[in-house]
Design a protein around this motif. Structure first.
Motif, PDB file in Angstrom:
ATOM      1  N   LEU A  94      -0.845   3.243   2.247  1.00 23.60           N
ATOM      2  CA  LEU A  94      -0.113   4.110   3.170  1.00 23.60           C
ATOM      3  C   LEU A  94      -0.314   5.587   2.859  1.00 23.60           C
ATOM      4  O   LEU A  94      -0.559   6.400   3.759  1.00 23.60           O
ATOM      5  CB  LEU A  94       1.383   3.768   3.117  1.00 23.60           C
ATOM      6  N   LEU A  95      -0.213   5.949   1.574  1.00 23.18           N
ATOM      7  CA  LEU A  95      -0.303   7.361   1.197  1.00 23.18           C
ATOM      8  C   LEU A  95      -1.746   7.857   1.130  1.00 23.18           C
ATOM      9  O   LEU A  95      -1.990   9.002   0.748  1.00 23.18           O
ATOM     10  CB  LEU A  95       0.387   7.586  -0.150  1.00 23.18           C
ATOM     11  N   LEU A  99      -5.082   5.477  -5.490  1.00 24.52           N
ATOM     12  CA  LEU A  99      -3.873   6.251  -5.784  1.00 24.52           C
ATOM     13  C   LEU A  99      -3.969   6.954  -7.136  1.00 24.52           C
ATOM     14  O   LEU A  99      -3.422   8.042  -7.326  1.00 24.52           O
ATOM     15  CB  LEU A  99      -2.640   5.335  -5.783  1.00 24.52           C
ATOM     16  N   SER A 114       0.306  -0.262  -0.290  1.00 23.60           N
ATOM     17  CA  SER A 114      -0.007   0.934  -1.080  1.00 23.60           C
ATOM     18  C   SER A 114      -1.017   1.883  -0.445  1.00 23.60           C
ATOM     19  O   SER A 114      -0.984   3.080  -0.735  1.00 23.60           O
ATOM     20  CB  SER A 114      -0.481   0.527  -2.480  1.00 23.60           C
ATOM     21  N   LEU A 146       4.206   7.853  -9.613  1.00 25.03           N
ATOM     22  CA  LEU A 146       4.569   6.649  -8.865  1.00 25.03           C
ATOM     23  C   LEU A 146       5.936   6.129  -9.297  1.00 25.03           C
ATOM     24  O   LEU A 146       6.727   5.648  -8.467  1.00 25.03           O
ATOM     25  CB  LEU A 146       3.500   5.574  -9.062  1.00 25.03           C
ATOM     26  N   MET A 199       4.010  12.338   2.067  1.00 27.27           N
ATOM     27  CA  MET A 199       5.394  11.900   1.873  1.00 27.27           C
ATOM     28  C   MET A 199       6.355  12.819   2.619  1.00 27.27           C
ATOM     29  O   MET A 199       7.328  12.359   3.228  1.00 27.27           O
ATOM     30  CB  MET A 199       5.728  11.881   0.383  1.00 27.27           C
ATOM     31  N   ILE A 215      -0.936  13.430  -1.481  1.00 28.52           N
ATOM     32  CA  ILE A 215       0.190  12.491  -1.514  1.00 28.52           C
ATOM     33  C   ILE A 215       1.503  13.157  -1.118  1.00 28.52           C
ATOM     34  O   ILE A 215       2.230  12.662  -0.244  1.00 28.52           O
ATOM     35  CB  ILE A 215       0.310  11.849  -2.909  1.00 28.52           C
ATOM     36  N   VAL A 233       5.389   1.746   0.269  1.00 26.61           N
ATOM     37  CA  VAL A 233       4.258   1.852  -0.660  1.00 26.61           C
ATOM     38  C   VAL A 233       4.121   0.570  -1.471  1.00 26.61           C
ATOM     39  O   VAL A 233       3.010   0.090  -1.722  1.00 26.61           O
ATOM     40  CB  VAL A 233       4.428   3.073  -1.581  1.00 26.61           C
ATOM     41  N   ARG A 234       5.252  -0.005  -1.876  1.00 27.45           N
ATOM     42  CA  ARG A 234       5.187  -1.252  -2.646  1.00 27.45           C
ATOM     43  C   ARG A 234       4.604  -2.388  -1.811  1.00 27.45           C
ATOM     44  O   ARG A 234       3.893  -3.248  -2.324  1.00 27.45           O
ATOM     45  CB  ARG A 234       6.585  -1.627  -3.145  1.00 27.45           C
ATOM     46  N   VAL A 270       0.433  -2.696  -6.625  1.00 33.15           N
ATOM     47  CA  VAL A 270       0.166  -1.472  -5.868  1.00 33.15           C
ATOM     48  C   VAL A 270      -1.228  -0.937  -6.171  1.00 33.15           C
ATOM     49  O   VAL A 270      -1.993  -0.582  -5.269  1.00 33.15           O
ATOM     50  CB  VAL A 270       1.240  -0.404  -6.180  1.00 33.15           C
TER      51      VAL A 270
END
Length: 588
Positions: A512-513, A476, A510, A456, A489, A485, A506-507, A469
């Motif tokens: 999202l991934l 995560l 979080s 990360l 990306m 992941i 992501v910040r 996050v």
């Protein structure tokens, strides 16, 4: 487990391995005049190494006694005689040759017996001619083989890898079994136990896991199983070789000789069919039998009763046979009496902790190794979770998601708690993280958690942003970087987003991934740029766009706005609830 009682014969038709009475040659015994010869020169040296004559000094390695040509011929003739003897029971020439070549200790025993008898008859007759002395050497070997009374079974068992003493002991169980039937039975068992194995080490890995999590008093069946594991562990390669025919089968026969007494058509095949009927695939039958061999011996009716009893008390979880079969593959010891007794103890323990039984059954179904754990050991972990505020219903939710957590060592669990506190979490937040993603507390700090933190950091999530996050999406920390992941990306980069954009997203959001490319990212991206005609950069400012349902929210609201010719940001379109959206854009 209650197993079917199998009687052990006491009136053995052949002598004890420790007693070698001198036989009396019967005048009516007929020997074949000639034995068919087959060439075995390549085996002579091997047999010489295995079977040195009595006069050789084993400690004098520098000056071994040389073998005479007559002795070499006798070694070869011994094997030929054994092969011919075995063929008298209906064994093919190829198979009898193989058995003879792979039973050197048996051959040496017959060789020595012939020599002893020759000396005795010579002494008794005072050097005069006698009937035994007139026989050829191979005829004498055949005579001694018949006198042993095992009808070739000792030679066959030694060819499987058993020692001579073990072969003779096991053969006593099999006095009523014909050699052809025994060979056929062994072939069938080896096919079930050792064929179709991609990774023979997996069975040993499963055995270690089961033993590591065993902390209750065990019954006789489990004790015998653990004794088998100890025998395999003592061999070269250790328990990793549990799935290997060369190592395990001889240990299995030595530990459970009764398996060779079981009728093939009346017991072994019906047992396989029964296990298939409750959801155990035939190609995985080996795992059940090798990890818990008493199942092979147990009466099918007895096993069926245990299976039905388990289904009855946990009907809402194990409603289908295939589900029970999967659980049995994970933990064959569930058929043990001791394990089934402990199930009741575990249910009672969690009842006192006010945990719903359905949560307990779900945890056991997912990780049945819990059944081998004592309630006193479970209590220690339950107390650790209680300190984080995880009790009652929350405790049930946690063990349903991550039952392995119950088998965690308390000090390892505490280390994860301290690790998260070092990242900036207070104790209450650690409890929230544990409730959301208990898998984190079953993960390795060095191999998993630290590596995820480093990852990360590399993608732009600094230490200052980590608490936020991780709190929003703790998964995560246990996601597979290479399989999930990084591919996600890469996809986001391929559609035009920079590494800096992704880090910013992501910040802010979080999870999202955590979204699937095919099910979430791609269809929503394509709708954004192809239908809504918006630039991909719009999701940088509002990455939560990917969290909304395409069919239920994004598309309906877009078509409403398009019909009214209204342009607005993604946040304005999606962040409002239905009442606010209707008031702002539909005039309600």
């Amino acid at each position: 487990m209650t197993t079917k009682s199998l009687s052990i014969p006491l009136d053995f038709p052949f002598p004890s391995p420790k007693a070698h009475p001198l036989p009396t040659l019967h005048p009516k015994i007929q020997f074949p005049c000639k034995f068919p010869l087959f060439s075995l020169p390549q085996r002579i040296q091997f047999l010489r190494n295995q079977c040195p004559p009595k006069c050789q000094n084993h400690n004098d390695n520098n000056n071994p006694v040389p073998y005479t040509s007559q002795q070499e011929a006798h070694f070869t003739e011994t094997q030929e005689a054994i092969s011919q003897f075995l063929q008298e029971f209906g064994i093919s020439a190829a198979e009898s040759n193989s058995i003879a070549l792979n039973s050197p200790k048996y051959a040496k025993m017959l060789f020595d017996s012939v020599k002893d008898l020759e000396e005795w008859t010579s002494w008794k007759s005072g050097g005069d001619g006698n009937e035994f002395a007139t026989l050829g050497f191979k005829e004498k070997v055949a005579y001694m083989a018949k006198e042993k009374g095992d009808n070739g079974k000792v030679a066959f068992l030694e060819s499987l890898g058993l020692s001579l003493s073990s072969s003779m002991n096991v053969a006593r169980y099999l006095h009523g079994e014909s050699l052809p039937n025994l060979i056929h039975k062994v072939k069938y068992m080896k096919e079930i136990l050792f064929s179709d194995s991609d990774d023979k080490r997996l069975v040993g890995k499963y055995a270690r896991c089961m033993m590591m999590n065993l902390s209750i008093p065990i019954d006789e069946d489990l004790q015998q199983t653990l004794s088998l594991f100890e025998k395999v562990e003592a061999r070269r390669g250790g328990l990793d070789m549990l799935g290997s025919s060369e190592v395990t089968f001889r240990c299995l026969v030595e530990s459970f000789p009764r398996i060779l007494l079981l009728p093939l058509d009346l017991h072994l095949k019906p047992m396989v069919e029964f296990l298939e009927s409750i959801g155990v695939p035939k190609e995985h039958m080996r795992e059940i039998f090798l990890l818990f061999p008493p199942v092979i011996i147990c009466d099918i009716t007895g096993i069926s009763r245990k299976v039905q009893a388990l289904k009855k008390v946990t009907f809402h979880v194990w409603a289908f046979d295939k589900d029970f079969g999967k659980m049995l593959l994970k933990y064959p010891w569930i058929l043990s009496t001791a394990i089934q007794k402990n199930y009741k103890e575990i249910v009672s323990f969690f009842h006192t902790e006010k945990v719903d039984k359905s949560s307990v059954d779900t945890a056991i179904r997912s990780w049945p190794h819990i059944l081998g754990c004592s309630t006193s050991k479970l209590e220690v972990m339950v107390e650790q979770l209680a300190e984080l505020g995880i009790r009652n219903k929350k405790l049930g939710q946690v063990i349903s998601k991550s039952p392995q957590l119950l088998l965690r060592k308390p000090q390892e669990f505490l280390q994860v708690v301290l690790f998260l506190e070092d990242l900036g979490f207070d104790r209450e937040t650690v409890g929230q993280v544990a409730s959301r993603c208990p898998e984190i507390f079953a993960a390795s700090i060095e191999k998993t958690l630290k590596k995820k933190i480093e990852f990360l950091d590399r993608i732009g999530v600094s230490k200052d942003h980590l608490p936020r996050v991780i709190k929003k999406y703790p998964e995560l920390l246990v996601s597979d970087v290479n399989r999930t992941i990084l591919p996600r990306m890469k996809y986001l980069k391929d559609v035009g987003l920079s590494k800096k954009d992704i880090a910013f997203m992501v910040r802010r959001f979080s999870p999202l991934l955590g979204y699937s490319i095919d099910e979430v990212l791609r269809p929503k991206y394509e709708f954004l740029v192809n239908t809504m005609k918006k630039p991909v950069e719009d999701v940088v400012g509002y990455p939560r766009y990917f969290s909304y349902s395409l069919e239920k929210k994004i598309m309906p609201r877009f078509w409403v706005l398009k019909g009214r010719n209204i342009e607005c940001s993604l946040k304005d379109m999606l962040a409002k609830n239905d009442e606010e959206f209707a008031a702002d854009f539909m005039g309600f």
